[in-house]
Scaffold this motif. Sequence first.
Motif, PDB file in Angstrom:
ATOM      1  N   ASP A  14       0.826  -1.208   0.000  1.00 58.21           N
ATOM      2  CA  ASP A  14       0.000   0.000   0.000  1.00 58.21           C
ATOM      3  C   ASP A  14       0.859   1.255   0.000  1.00 58.21           C
ATOM      4  O   ASP A  14       1.989   1.255   0.482  1.00 58.21           O
ATOM      5  CB  ASP A  14      -0.889   0.043   1.251  1.00 58.21           C
ATOM      6  CG  ASP A  14      -1.908  -1.075   1.292  1.00 58.21           C
ATOM      7  OD1 ASP A  14      -2.113  -1.750   0.262  1.00 58.21           O
ATOM      8  OD2 ASP A  14      -2.494  -1.279   2.375  1.00 58.21           O
ATOM      9  N   ARG A  67      -0.055   0.759  -3.963  1.00 62.33           N
ATOM     10  CA  ARG A  67      -1.476   0.439  -4.096  1.00 62.33           C
ATOM     11  C   ARG A  67      -2.308   1.471  -3.354  1.00 62.33           C
ATOM     12  O   ARG A  67      -2.058   1.785  -2.182  1.00 62.33           O
ATOM     13  CB  ARG A  67      -1.753  -0.960  -3.548  1.00 62.33           C
ATOM     14  CG  ARG A  67      -3.212  -1.368  -3.729  1.00 62.33           C
ATOM     15  CD  ARG A  67      -3.441  -2.770  -3.282  1.00 62.33           C
ATOM     16  NE  ARG A  67      -3.371  -2.828  -1.824  1.00 62.33           N
ATOM     17  CZ  ARG A  67      -3.923  -3.791  -1.107  1.00 62.33           C
ATOM     18  NH1 ARG A  67      -4.529  -4.790  -1.705  1.00 62.33           N
ATOM     19  NH2 ARG A  67      -3.820  -3.773   0.208  1.00 62.33           N
ATOM     20  N   VAL A  69      -5.490   2.677  -1.408  1.00 62.23           N
ATOM     21  CA  VAL A  69      -6.515   2.104  -0.537  1.00 62.23           C
ATOM     22  C   VAL A  69      -7.325   3.241   0.079  1.00 62.23           C
ATOM     23  O   VAL A  69      -6.989   4.415  -0.076  1.00 62.23           O
ATOM     24  CB  VAL A  69      -5.874   1.217   0.562  1.00 62.23           C
ATOM     25  CG1 VAL A  69      -5.245  -0.028  -0.046  1.00 62.23           C
ATOM     26  CG2 VAL A  69      -4.840   1.992   1.367  1.00 62.23           C
ATOM     27  N   ASP A  70      -8.386   2.889   0.788  1.00 56.33           N
ATOM     28  CA  ASP A  70      -9.274   3.923   1.326  1.00 56.33           C
ATOM     29  C   ASP A  70      -8.754   4.634   2.567  1.00 56.33           C
ATOM     30  O   ASP A  70      -9.142   5.767   2.839  1.00 56.33           O
ATOM     31  CB  ASP A  70     -10.654   3.314   1.596  1.00 56.33           C
ATOM     32  CG  ASP A  70     -11.348   2.964   0.289  1.00 56.33           C
ATOM     33  OD1 ASP A  70     -11.633   3.899  -0.489  1.00 56.33           O
ATOM     34  OD2 ASP A  70     -11.569   1.766   0.025  1.00 56.33           O
ATOM     35  N   ARG A 151     -17.692  -2.300   5.741  1.00 61.24           N
ATOM     36  CA  ARG A 151     -17.600  -3.636   5.134  1.00 61.24           C
ATOM     37  C   ARG A 151     -18.522  -3.747   3.931  1.00 61.24           C
ATOM     38  O   ARG A 151     -18.127  -4.250   2.884  1.00 61.24           O
ATOM     39  CB  ARG A 151     -17.950  -4.713   6.154  1.00 61.24           C
ATOM     40  CG  ARG A 151     -16.865  -4.975   7.132  1.00 61.24           C
ATOM     41  CD  ARG A 151     -17.246  -6.114   8.034  1.00 61.24           C
ATOM     42  NE  ARG A 151     -16.153  -6.437   8.921  1.00 61.24           N
ATOM     43  CZ  ARG A 151     -16.230  -7.335   9.872  1.00 61.24           C
ATOM     44  NH1 ARG A 151     -17.357  -8.003  10.070  1.00 61.24           N
ATOM     45  NH2 ARG A 151     -15.193  -7.570  10.644  1.00 61.24           N
ATOM     46  N   GLY A 154     -17.228  -2.150   0.859  1.00 64.87           N
ATOM     47  CA  GLY A 154     -16.000  -2.719   0.291  1.00 64.87           C
ATOM     48  C   GLY A 154     -14.771  -1.843   0.460  1.00 64.87           C
ATOM     49  O   GLY A 154     -13.885  -1.836  -0.396  1.00 64.87           O
ATOM     50  N   MET A 155     -14.683  -1.125   1.580  1.00 68.54           N
ATOM     51  CA  MET A 155     -13.516  -0.274   1.823  1.00 68.54           C
ATOM     52  C   MET A 155     -12.255  -1.131   1.944  1.00 68.54           C
ATOM     53  O   MET A 155     -12.297  -2.246   2.447  1.00 68.54           O
ATOM     54  CB  MET A 155     -13.692   0.537   3.106  1.00 68.54           C
ATOM     55  CG  MET A 155     -14.824   1.535   3.074  1.00 68.54           C
ATOM     56  SD  MET A 155     -14.550   2.884   1.921  1.00 68.54           S
ATOM     57  CE  MET A 155     -15.901   2.611   0.795  1.00 68.54           C
ATOM     58  N   THR A 156     -11.142  -0.580   1.486  1.00 71.18           N
ATOM     59  CA  THR A 156      -9.877  -1.321   1.467  1.00 71.18           C
ATOM     60  C   THR A 156      -8.835  -0.649   2.340  1.00 71.18           C
ATOM     61  O   THR A 156      -8.908   0.548   2.628  1.00 71.18           O
ATOM     62  CB  THR A 156      -9.324  -1.406   0.029  1.00 71.18           C
ATOM     63  OG1 THR A 156      -9.099  -0.068  -0.453  1.00 71.18           O
ATOM     64  CG2 THR A 156     -10.281  -2.127  -0.896  1.00 71.18           C
ATOM     65  N   GLY A 157      -7.846  -1.440   2.761  1.00 68.76           N
ATOM     66  CA  GLY A 157      -6.725  -0.900   3.519  1.00 68.76           C
ATOM     67  C   GLY A 157      -7.019  -0.608   4.969  1.00 68.76           C
ATOM     68  O   GLY A 157      -6.312   0.181   5.587  1.00 68.76           O
ATOM     69  N   GLU A 159      -7.685  -1.747   9.072  1.00 70.69           N
ATOM     70  CA  GLU A 159      -7.552  -2.699  10.157  1.00 70.69           C
ATOM     71  C   GLU A 159      -8.591  -2.285  11.187  1.00 70.69           C
ATOM     72  O   GLU A 159      -8.580  -1.143  11.652  1.00 70.69           O
ATOM     73  CB  GLU A 159      -6.154  -2.634  10.764  1.00 70.69           C
ATOM     74  CG  GLU A 159      -5.994  -3.575  11.945  1.00 70.69           C
ATOM     75  CD  GLU A 159      -4.616  -3.486  12.558  1.00 70.69           C
ATOM     76  OE1 GLU A 159      -3.876  -4.480  12.443  1.00 70.69           O
ATOM     77  OE2 GLU A 159      -4.294  -2.426  13.134  1.00 70.69           O
TER      78      GLU A 159
END
Length: 178
Positions: A14, A67, A69-70, A151, A154-157, A159
Amino acid sequence: MSWFEMGPAGATRDLWVSLAGPTAPEYGVWKTPSGKPVHEVLATEGPPGVQDVEWYFMPHRDHYGKRLVDAVWHYGDGLKVYSERMCAVLESCGARLQTWPADVRFRNGSPVEGYLSVLEEVDAPGPVHSMRRGRRTGRVVISGEVREALRDAGMTGLEILEANGAFPRDDGSYSGSD
């Protein structure tokens, strides 16, 4: 109510960023002309607090991930870098965010579009708020509703971990990361 700690996952592939600008020192604390640390002013006041400093987010010098990510991992306190689409999801859940366009750049200087600089609420346990009452950290606390919305979108990146209360950093028992 269930609370969750949320922050950038920081995967090696990322994009990771840090504050940069023509007057930023290679080492040490970067200060405004009035002597205030740039990162502290950004964490408390946001970009309007450092109008006298040219700054932007550049890929961290020791990290080569690209990459997008959000939630972008960055070196700094308080001021977050989230995608516009993630901010829209957070705000649709009732989050009170302060946002500004984020000047994020690739190593070659070309702009990375679609990101906002974000400050979250610090004094009330809203759907998205600081982990510590009255002070921002690199991560936030979110409600269960926000977790599900992120969720579903579809959010990315991200934790996301269970938190032991609305302000887990206030009770002194928190053992996670900022």
